[in-house]
Write a protein that holds these residues in place. Structure first.
Motif, PDB file in Angstrom:
ATOM      1  N   ALA A   1       4.500   6.515  -7.946  1.00  0.00           N
ATOM      2  CA  ALA A   1       3.652   7.695  -7.744  1.00  0.00           C
ATOM      3  C   ALA A   1       4.307   8.714  -6.820  1.00  0.00           C
ATOM      4  CB  ALA A   1       2.301   7.273  -7.167  1.00  0.00           C
ATOM      5  N   ASP A   2       4.098   9.998  -7.118  1.00  0.00           N
ATOM      6  CA  ASP A   2       4.462  11.052  -6.164  1.00  0.00           C
ATOM      7  C   ASP A   2       3.506  11.048  -4.981  1.00  0.00           C
ATOM      8  OD1 ASP A   2       6.600  12.244  -7.746  1.00  0.00           O
ATOM      9  OD2 ASP A   2       5.009  12.926  -9.082  1.00  0.00           O
ATOM     10  N   MET A   3       2.247  10.692  -5.251  1.00  0.00           N
ATOM     11  CA  MET A   3       1.234  10.663  -4.198  1.00  0.00           C
ATOM     12  C   MET A   3       0.242   9.544  -4.471  1.00  0.00           C
ATOM     13  SD  MET A   3      -1.311  13.689  -2.806  1.00  0.00           S
ATOM     14  CE  MET A   3      -2.140  13.952  -4.381  1.00  0.00           C
ATOM     15  N   THR A   4      -0.078   8.807  -3.414  1.00  0.00           N
ATOM     16  CA  THR A   4      -1.110   7.783  -3.461  1.00  0.00           C
ATOM     17  C   THR A   4      -2.291   8.257  -2.627  1.00  0.00           C
ATOM     18  OG1 THR A   4       0.523   6.003  -3.725  1.00  0.00           O
ATOM     19  CG2 THR A   4      -1.677   5.386  -2.935  1.00  0.00           C
ATOM     20  N   VAL A   5      -3.470   8.259  -3.211  1.00  0.00           N
ATOM     21  CA  VAL A   5      -4.676   8.703  -2.518  1.00  0.00           C
ATOM     22  C   VAL A   5      -5.502   7.465  -2.177  1.00  0.00           C
ATOM     23  CG1 VAL A   5      -6.714  10.170  -2.618  1.00  0.00           C
ATOM     24  CG2 VAL A   5      -4.629  10.853  -3.819  1.00  0.00           C
ATOM     25  N   LEU A   6      -5.812   7.299  -0.895  1.00  0.00           N
ATOM     26  CA  LEU A   6      -6.524   6.110  -0.439  1.00  0.00           C
ATOM     27  C   LEU A   6      -8.029   6.324  -0.506  1.00  0.00           C
ATOM     28  CD1 LEU A   6      -4.400   5.176   2.711  1.00  0.00           C
ATOM     29  CD2 LEU A   6      -4.020   4.569   0.308  1.00  0.00           C
ATOM     30  N   ALA A   7      -8.729   5.307  -1.028  1.00  0.00           N
ATOM     31  CA  ALA A   7     -10.186   5.388  -1.137  1.00  0.00           C
ATOM     32  C   ALA A   7     -10.867   5.078   0.187  1.00  0.00           C
ATOM     33  CB  ALA A   7     -10.677   4.424  -2.206  1.00  0.00           C
ATOM     34  N   GLY A   8     -10.276   4.203   0.976  1.00  0.00           N
ATOM     35  CA  GLY A   8     -10.910   3.785   2.224  1.00  0.00           C
ATOM     36  C   GLY A   8      -9.882   3.580   3.315  1.00  0.00           C
ATOM     37  N   ASN A   9     -10.306   2.902   4.385  1.00  0.00           N
ATOM     38  CA  ASN A   9      -9.389   2.667   5.511  1.00  0.00           C
ATOM     39  C   ASN A   9      -9.539   1.262   6.084  1.00  0.00           C
ATOM     40  OD1 ASN A   9     -11.836   2.766   6.833  1.00  0.00           O
ATOM     41  ND2 ASN A   9     -11.381   4.615   8.008  1.00  0.00           N
ATOM     42  N   ASP A  10     -10.130   0.342   5.310  1.00  0.00           N
ATOM     43  CA  ASP A  10     -10.372  -0.996   5.837  1.00  0.00           C
ATOM     44  C   ASP A  10      -9.569  -2.085   5.137  1.00  0.00           C
ATOM     45  OD1 ASP A  10     -11.745  -0.673   3.470  1.00  0.00           O
ATOM     46  OD2 ASP A  10     -13.469  -1.876   4.092  1.00  0.00           O
ATOM     47  N   LYS A  11      -8.707  -1.729   4.186  1.00  0.00           N
ATOM     48  CA  LYS A  11      -7.894  -2.714   3.480  1.00  0.00           C
ATOM     49  C   LYS A  11      -6.471  -2.179   3.285  1.00  0.00           C
ATOM     50  CE  LYS A  11     -11.621  -4.806   0.716  1.00  0.00           C
ATOM     51  NZ  LYS A  11     -12.731  -3.917   1.071  1.00  0.00           N
TER      52      LYS A  11
ATOM     53  N   GLU B   1       9.025   3.415   5.284  1.00  0.00           N
ATOM     54  CA  GLU B   1      10.235   3.179   4.479  1.00  0.00           C
ATOM     55  C   GLU B   1      10.470   4.274   3.437  1.00  0.00           C
ATOM     56  OE1 GLU B   1       9.422  -0.628   2.833  1.00  0.00           O
ATOM     57  OE2 GLU B   1       9.833  -1.729   4.703  1.00  0.00           O
ATOM     58  N   HIS B   2       9.415   5.014   3.073  1.00  0.00           N
ATOM     59  CA  HIS B   2       9.528   6.032   2.016  1.00  0.00           C
ATOM     60  C   HIS B   2       8.878   7.335   2.483  1.00  0.00           C
ATOM     61  CE1 HIS B   2      10.904   3.136  -1.068  1.00  0.00           C
ATOM     62  NE2 HIS B   2      10.102   2.291  -0.427  1.00  0.00           N
ATOM     63  N   PRO B   3       9.495   8.029   3.428  1.00  0.00           N
ATOM     64  CA  PRO B   3       8.897   9.272   3.939  1.00  0.00           C
ATOM     65  C   PRO B   3       8.812  10.372   2.884  1.00  0.00           C
ATOM     66  CG  PRO B   3      11.137   8.982   4.779  1.00  0.00           C
ATOM     67  CD  PRO B   3      10.762   7.701   4.107  1.00  0.00           C
ATOM     68  N   GLU B   4       9.537  10.217   1.771  1.00  0.00           N
ATOM     69  CA  GLU B   4       9.490  11.231   0.720  1.00  0.00           C
ATOM     70  C   GLU B   4       8.212  11.131  -0.114  1.00  0.00           C
ATOM     71  OE1 GLU B   4      11.100   7.616  -1.367  1.00  0.00           O
ATOM     72  OE2 GLU B   4      11.191   8.496   0.640  1.00  0.00           O
ATOM     73  N   LYS B   5       7.486  10.018   0.006  1.00  0.00           N
ATOM     74  CA  LYS B   5       6.262   9.819  -0.751  1.00  0.00           C
ATOM     75  C   LYS B   5       5.050  10.255   0.080  1.00  0.00           C
ATOM     76  CE  LYS B   5       8.074   7.729  -4.396  1.00  0.00           C
ATOM     77  NZ  LYS B   5       7.958   8.242  -5.776  1.00  0.00           N
ATOM     78  N   VAL B   6       4.057  10.808  -0.578  1.00  0.00           N
ATOM     79  CA  VAL B   6       2.840  11.233   0.115  1.00  0.00           C
ATOM     80  C   VAL B   6       1.777  10.144  -0.026  1.00  0.00           C
ATOM     81  CG1 VAL B   6       0.927  12.887   0.159  1.00  0.00           C
ATOM     82  CG2 VAL B   6       3.276  13.686  -0.178  1.00  0.00           C
ATOM     83  N   ILE B   7       1.288   9.671   1.101  1.00  0.00           N
ATOM     84  CA  ILE B   7       0.130   8.785   1.140  1.00  0.00           C
ATOM     85  C   ILE B   7      -0.996   9.586   1.764  1.00  0.00           C
ATOM     86  CG2 ILE B   7      -0.822   6.596   1.901  1.00  0.00           C
ATOM     87  CD1 ILE B   7       1.541   6.192   0.105  1.00  0.00           C
ATOM     88  N   PHE B   8      -1.950  10.024   0.957  1.00  0.00           N
ATOM     89  CA  PHE B   8      -3.032  10.866   1.453  1.00  0.00           C
ATOM     90  C   PHE B   8      -4.205   9.976   1.842  1.00  0.00           C
ATOM     91  CE2 PHE B   8      -6.356  14.035   1.584  1.00  0.00           C
ATOM     92  CZ  PHE B   8      -5.695  15.149   2.085  1.00  0.00           C
ATOM     93  N   GLY B   9      -4.348   9.789   3.135  1.00  0.00           N
ATOM     94  CA  GLY B   9      -5.402   8.936   3.656  1.00  0.00           C
ATOM     95  C   GLY B   9      -5.025   8.430   5.026  1.00  0.00           C
ATOM     96  N   SER B  10      -5.927   7.737   5.660  1.00  0.00           N
ATOM     97  CA  SER B  10      -5.764   7.316   7.045  1.00  0.00           C
ATOM     98  C   SER B  10      -4.654   6.293   7.210  1.00  0.00           C
ATOM     99  CB  SER B  10      -7.080   6.721   7.565  1.00  0.00           C
ATOM    100  OG  SER B  10      -6.959   6.315   8.906  1.00  0.00           O
ATOM    101  N   ASN B  11      -4.074   6.263   8.419  1.00  0.00           N
ATOM    102  CA  ASN B  11      -3.195   5.170   8.824  1.00  0.00           C
ATOM    103  C   ASN B  11      -3.985   4.210   9.707  1.00  0.00           C
ATOM    104  OD1 ASN B  11      -3.416   6.619  11.216  1.00  0.00           O
ATOM    105  ND2 ASN B  11      -1.302   7.381  11.167  1.00  0.00           N
ATOM    106  N   GLN B  12      -3.306   3.148  10.194  1.00  0.00           N
ATOM    107  CA  GLN B  12      -4.013   2.123  10.962  1.00  0.00           C
ATOM    108  C   GLN B  12      -4.600   2.675  12.260  1.00  0.00           C
ATOM    109  OE1 GLN B  12      -2.087  -2.040  10.854  1.00  0.00           O
ATOM    110  NE2 GLN B  12      -0.391  -0.678  10.306  1.00  0.00           N
ATOM    111  N   VAL B  13      -3.865   3.564  12.922  1.00  0.00           N
ATOM    112  CA  VAL B  13      -4.365   4.106  14.191  1.00  0.00           C
ATOM    113  C   VAL B  13      -5.610   4.946  13.945  1.00  0.00           C
ATOM    114  CG1 VAL B  13      -3.825   5.527  16.200  1.00  0.00           C
ATOM    115  CG2 VAL B  13      -2.050   4.075  15.187  1.00  0.00           C
ATOM    116  N   GLY B  14      -5.547   5.813  12.947  1.00  0.00           N
ATOM    117  CA  GLY B  14      -6.707   6.641  12.630  1.00  0.00           C
ATOM    118  C   GLY B  14      -7.896   5.815  12.177  1.00  0.00           C
ATOM    119  N   ALA B  15      -7.631   4.760  11.415  1.00  0.00           N
ATOM    120  CA  ALA B  15      -8.719   3.901  10.945  1.00  0.00           C
ATOM    121  C   ALA B  15      -9.429   3.229  12.107  1.00  0.00           C
ATOM    122  CB  ALA B  15      -8.181   2.851   9.982  1.00  0.00           C
TER     123      ALA B  15
END
Length: 418
Positions: A47-57, A68-82
């Motif tokens: 995927a060019d972009m992964t969109v996260l549904a939640g922040n608990d899994k 490891e892949h800064p060129e990829k977009v993960i749109f959603g929270s990280n562990q700190v934000g969660a």
């Protein structure tokens, strides 16, 4: 994410939709409508972009992939934000470290500790809220110490008190929330002010659900955002947060905001109601916000109102699948389809959609007033026919006739018109 996935697919994106194989009550969602997978990991590199549904899994896996892949977009929270949402005390410490006062809150690790605190605060009205993966049925707003002690005893006997939860002082006032999207350079796209309707029945009566409806709008100026979100901008950029963040508050009689909790992910049905205010491509703006810091263009000062349609025995889960699946959705047309937002739906046998779970869909309406948005949403809702025991609230937005003037006296919700 089903609504977003289908709209992205209609916009000619290639879409793969993840279904957790361990959640058997959702295994039909999206079937026949979108390409699905039970293993998301191989698709992260595709995927060019992964969109996260939640922040608990899965955030440990996702954050490792991010690094490891800064060129990829993960749109959603990280562990700190969660952690700001999942660990309520962490969220409150973040707020208080930025000078934002929160209601008195006690973290309880056991039944005995909670009982002792309630008895110590024998004149206080308290609210119980779960932390992290604690049982969501531990959410309860008491009328006084007697009923809180009763509920604690009932939960204890049922073995529900296994994880930490909080007891928070009840603050009388108007519940009002504000959110915003965080991109590479901070907040963008205006502020999203909203009013939730969590109770099952009209008049805010009955059990608390995930959500029965919401009224929201994007606006350029928000006093509440300036008080409880804007001070956090540098911190959010520092921790690498990307996506939607919301702070739910009580505005008391003096006009003081009391933050109750963060939502550091897409809200439901907030996302579906937000989509009604987004013209054009439903996902490219996320990619651009992450990569370029480009601000998305949402319709400003237009009210969007959403009403959830569910099947009994919602909200009590899990329901036997035969009670809530394979009910056809009649009445969907080319004229009203964009106002109908699938949740637990699949491809129908004789109709385009059929139910695939309890929380079937959300219907939206937009207008420059709350009453106009409700009329438009109800008009579409009445065009639909779902056999079976269908539940929805017919009073979404009605309480705002009182709330909006109260808030506007203190400088809040200035763009809302009832």
């Amino acid at each position: 994410m089903l609504d977003l996935a289908l709209r992205a697919q209609e916009a000619k994106h290639e879409v793969v939709y993840y279904i957790n194989p361990n959640e058997c009550h959702y295994h039909l969602v999206g079937k026949g409508l979108v390409k699905r997978t039970s293993d998301f990991k191989p698709w992260l590199t595709w995927a060019d972009m992964t969109v996260l549904a939640g922040n608990d899994k899965y955030l440990k896996v996702i954050d490792r992939f991010r690094a490891e892949h800064p060129e990829k977009v993960i749109f959603g929270s990280n562990q700190v934000g969660a952690s700001w949402e999942l660990d309520r005390l962490v969220g409150m410490r973040v707020l208080e470290s930025h000078g934002i006062k929160c209601p008195p809150t006690k973290l309880c690790h056991s039944y005995e500790e909670a009982v002792a605190y309630v008895k110590k605060r024998d004149d206080a009205r308290l609210v119980s809220k779960p932390c992290g993966d604690a049982d969501k049925s531990l959410s309860y707003c008491s009328k006084g110490p007697e009923d809180m002690l009763f509920m604690l005893s009932k939960w204890h006997k049922a073995g529900k008190i296994k994880d930490a939860f909080v007891l928070q002082d009840f603050i009388p006032g108007v519940e009002f929330a504000v959110g915003g999207f965080v991109g590479r350079d901070g907040f963008a796209g205006g502020w999203e002010e909203n009013f939730e309707h969590k109770k099952l029945m009209p008049g805010e009566i009955g059990t608390t659900t995930g959500e029965m409806g919401t009224v929201l709008m994007f606006t350029k100026f928000s006093k509440l955002a300036n008080q409880v979100l804007k001070p956090l901008e540098d911190e959010l950029v520092k921790i690498g947060f990307l996506g939607d963040i919301d702070v739910n508050c009580i505005i008391d009689e003096h006009g003081t905001p009391w933050p109750l909790e963060f939502t550091t992910r897409f809200g439901y049905p907030a996302l579906q109601i937000q989509l009604a205010l987004m013209d054009g491509d439903p996902v490219t703006w996320m990619y651009d916000l992450a990569n370029k810091g480009t601000k998305p263009e949402f319709k400003q000062d237009t009210i969007s109102l959403g009403i959830a349609m569910a099947l009994a025995p919602f909200p009590y889960e899990p329901a036997p699948l035969e009670m809530v699946t394979d009910f056809p959705i009649y009445g969907v047309t080319s004229f009203n389809k964009m106002k109908i937002h699938p949740y637990h739906l699949q491809k129908g046998r004789d109709t385009e959609w059929a139910t695939a779970g309890q929380y079937a869909l959300v219907v939206t309406g937009t207008s420059d007033t709350v009453t106009g948005a409700k009329e438009n949403a109800m008009r579409t809702l009445k065009q639909l026919n779902i056999p079976g025991d269908v539940l929805y609230r017919n009073d979404i937005g009605d309480k705002l006739s009182k709330f909006i003037p109260e808030l506007q006296r203190h400088g809040y919700a200035k763009s809302f018109k009832y």
